[in-house]
Design a protein around this motif. Structure first.
Motif, short mmCIF file in Angstrom:
data_model
loop_
_atom_site.label_atom_id
_atom_site.label_comp_id
_atom_site.label_asym_id
_atom_site.label_seq_id
_atom_site.Cartn_x
_atom_site.Cartn_y
_atom_site.Cartn_z
N ARG C 12 27.86 73.14 2.03
CA ARG C 12 27.89 74.47 1.43
C ARG C 12 27.29 74.48 0.03
N LEU C 71 30.96 88.13 -7.45
CA LEU C 71 30.94 87.93 -5.99
C LEU C 71 30.73 86.46 -5.63
N ASN C 73 31.67 83.98 -7.42
CA ASN C 73 32.70 83.16 -8.06
C ASN C 73 32.11 82.14 -9.03
N VAL C 132 24.61 78.75 -5.00
CA VAL C 132 25.94 78.74 -4.39
C VAL C 132 25.87 78.34 -2.91
N VAL C 134 25.29 80.31 -0.15
CA VAL C 134 25.89 81.22 0.83
C VAL C 134 24.89 81.45 1.96
N PRO C 135 25.39 81.89 3.13
CA PRO C 135 24.50 82.15 4.27
C PRO C 135 23.57 83.35 4.00
N GLU C 136 22.70 83.62 4.96
CA GLU C 136 21.62 84.60 4.77
C GLU C 136 22.12 86.02 4.47
N ILE C 137 23.04 86.53 5.32
CA ILE C 137 23.43 87.94 5.18
C ILE C 137 24.17 88.18 3.85
N PRO C 138 25.15 87.34 3.49
CA PRO C 138 25.74 87.53 2.17
C PRO C 138 24.71 87.41 1.05
N PHE C 141 23.11 90.68 0.75
CA PHE C 141 24.08 91.60 0.15
C PHE C 141 24.16 91.41 -1.37
N VAL C 142 24.23 90.15 -1.80
CA VAL C 142 24.31 89.86 -3.23
C VAL C 142 23.05 90.35 -3.95
#
Lengths: 211, 211, 211
Positions: C12, C71, C73, C132, C134-138, C141-142
């Motif tokens: 991750r 978002l 963190n 960070v 994060v996966p593609e969709i988040p 979104f970010v």
């Protein structure tokens, strides 16, 4: 406040055991929550129920500290012990029940509120500087947000124009002057406890002078 | 929910592999987003476009969980996998497209919404207790915020008075009763899964009873 | 932007030294703050004082980045150096003082604003993906939240309906198209710098085309 060591030289995360006494923080939270409940209780035409009044109290009492800790990426202090939420809810309910009494003590409440803003400004800036080790300008910003955050969240919650944005509010100016002083004193190696007290006093006095 | 170990004695950070099943969390998010889109779609005079309706859906579906994880200083679950955002956007679009159908199923939607609030309250409080290890009162607070956060952010987004503040809303009362029960059962060493289910059921029933 | 290594395979938290050049970030913040101050200054009937105008400038300039980092963190970048707050406050004051001049340069401001949204979208998505992990969709979104967060917080602060929710706003659509392109290119192993520039350009062009 107890501070073991400044240690500003030690990289971003400063090794220090800076601790604001819990009761100072709780007094600020309690007065904020009381104020918030009194404010919400005066909005008769809004039909806010008991729960809503208590909620506004919690928002005002804890809002500044929550925003401070979220900005600093720390677990909020209100999540670390039961005391913050108990005091905020208790003070909000007290404000609600004794509304008529407190409204007669208006001068006292205004004075306490000014002290609260001073305390939040001092706690916010010194925590930012010493616990998280952020630079001067963000530390001032965090102090101001701590001082005014409760009232901003109150106005957003009540769908009111944010008082801070409009002519006449000296909340942010007072907190700005106090926190700039704190950072200035600290950068001249004045003890953080003395700098914090100076910050709280200056913020309180300016706020009182503007009423 | 799977829990390896309570481990409450082990300091602030509890060693446990407490996991809410992903599908439970996703069902709650999906129903929340559907509800949010239906709510936004009914505000004809606001001229909210398709994108706005989808956005409100996402806000309602994910808002509670985002506030929960921000309060707990954790990377939000919606940031950890693609599923949360996909489900929230999909459910919001579904709600938008099948608006007339769903408005005829109003009773079902209200029932599902009550279940959702119960699930969010249970997930929020148990995550706060077991994953982050916060004390009882903050855990109750986090559970309530999880349950009502989506609807608060919806009202702020739509520039409406926050429904929660006004007479008649039992959202927070229902979530409060459920989360207090959860914490009480857990402190008497009842298994967290059973305590969580009790919380979800009590919250749902109180919410349904108040419609 | 400098990237040492993709390293998507490594769990991750991705080991990479991806860095957005500070000046790119600061230009975006400055133009955002200038825009925010001009917007607030035009609302004559709201009686917003100087402090309020400066505050709105800071909110618009820093809001997207603050929401992005909360978002994710992470400690917000505006907390890491003095530059972000100095630039935001300075640009907001400049916008306030030279209001009449800037209002004559309206076309330039709109163009700069479109570039800003493109930059924030690209910075947000690439930081989410690479720093960070994060996966593609988040990550998409970010990026969208980074691009539109300042204007959302502006509208909430001013107690206005959120422009984004209403017919005609292409902010989020533009940022959505750009960030989806970024993630698509990146998943085909296109260099992140090229993918980010493509994202910024596409977002800017769509935004400009919709004025």
């Amino acid at each position: 406040m107890a501070v073991a060591r400044h240690g500003r030289e030690g990289g971003r995360h400063v090794e220090t055991t800076f601790v604001v006494p819990l009761w100072v923080d709780l007094v600020a939270v309690g007065v904020g929550a009381l104020q918030g409940a009194l404010f919400a209780g005066r909005l008769k035409e809004r039909r806010i129920d008991l729960l809503g009044v208590a909620l506004i109290g919690v928002v005002v009492g804890l809002g500044g500290g929550l925003l401070r800790d979220i900005l600093l990426n720390e677990l909020p202090v209100a999540m670390r012990t039961n005391w913050f939420l108990l005091v905020a809810v208790g003070a909000a309910l007290l404000g609600m029940l004794l509304q008529r009494l407190f409204n007669r003590l208006n001068a006292l409440i205004i004075a306490l509120d000014a002290v609260t803003i001073g305390l939040f400004a001092a706690i916010g800036t010194s925590k930012a500087l010493l616990v998280v080790g952020v630079p001067e300008i963000p530390a001032i910003f965090v102090g101001i947000v701590s001082a005014v955050g409760g009232s901003i969240l109150r106005d957003v919650s009540l769908n009111l124009p944010i008082a801070l944005m409009h002519v006449g509010s000296l909340y942010a100016v007072a907190a700005g002057a106090g926190t700039v002083l704190l950072v200035a004193l600290w950068s001249f190696d004045v003890d953080i406890v003395i700098a914090s007290i100076a910050c709280a006093v200056v913020t309180t006095v300016i706020r009182l002078g503007s009423v």
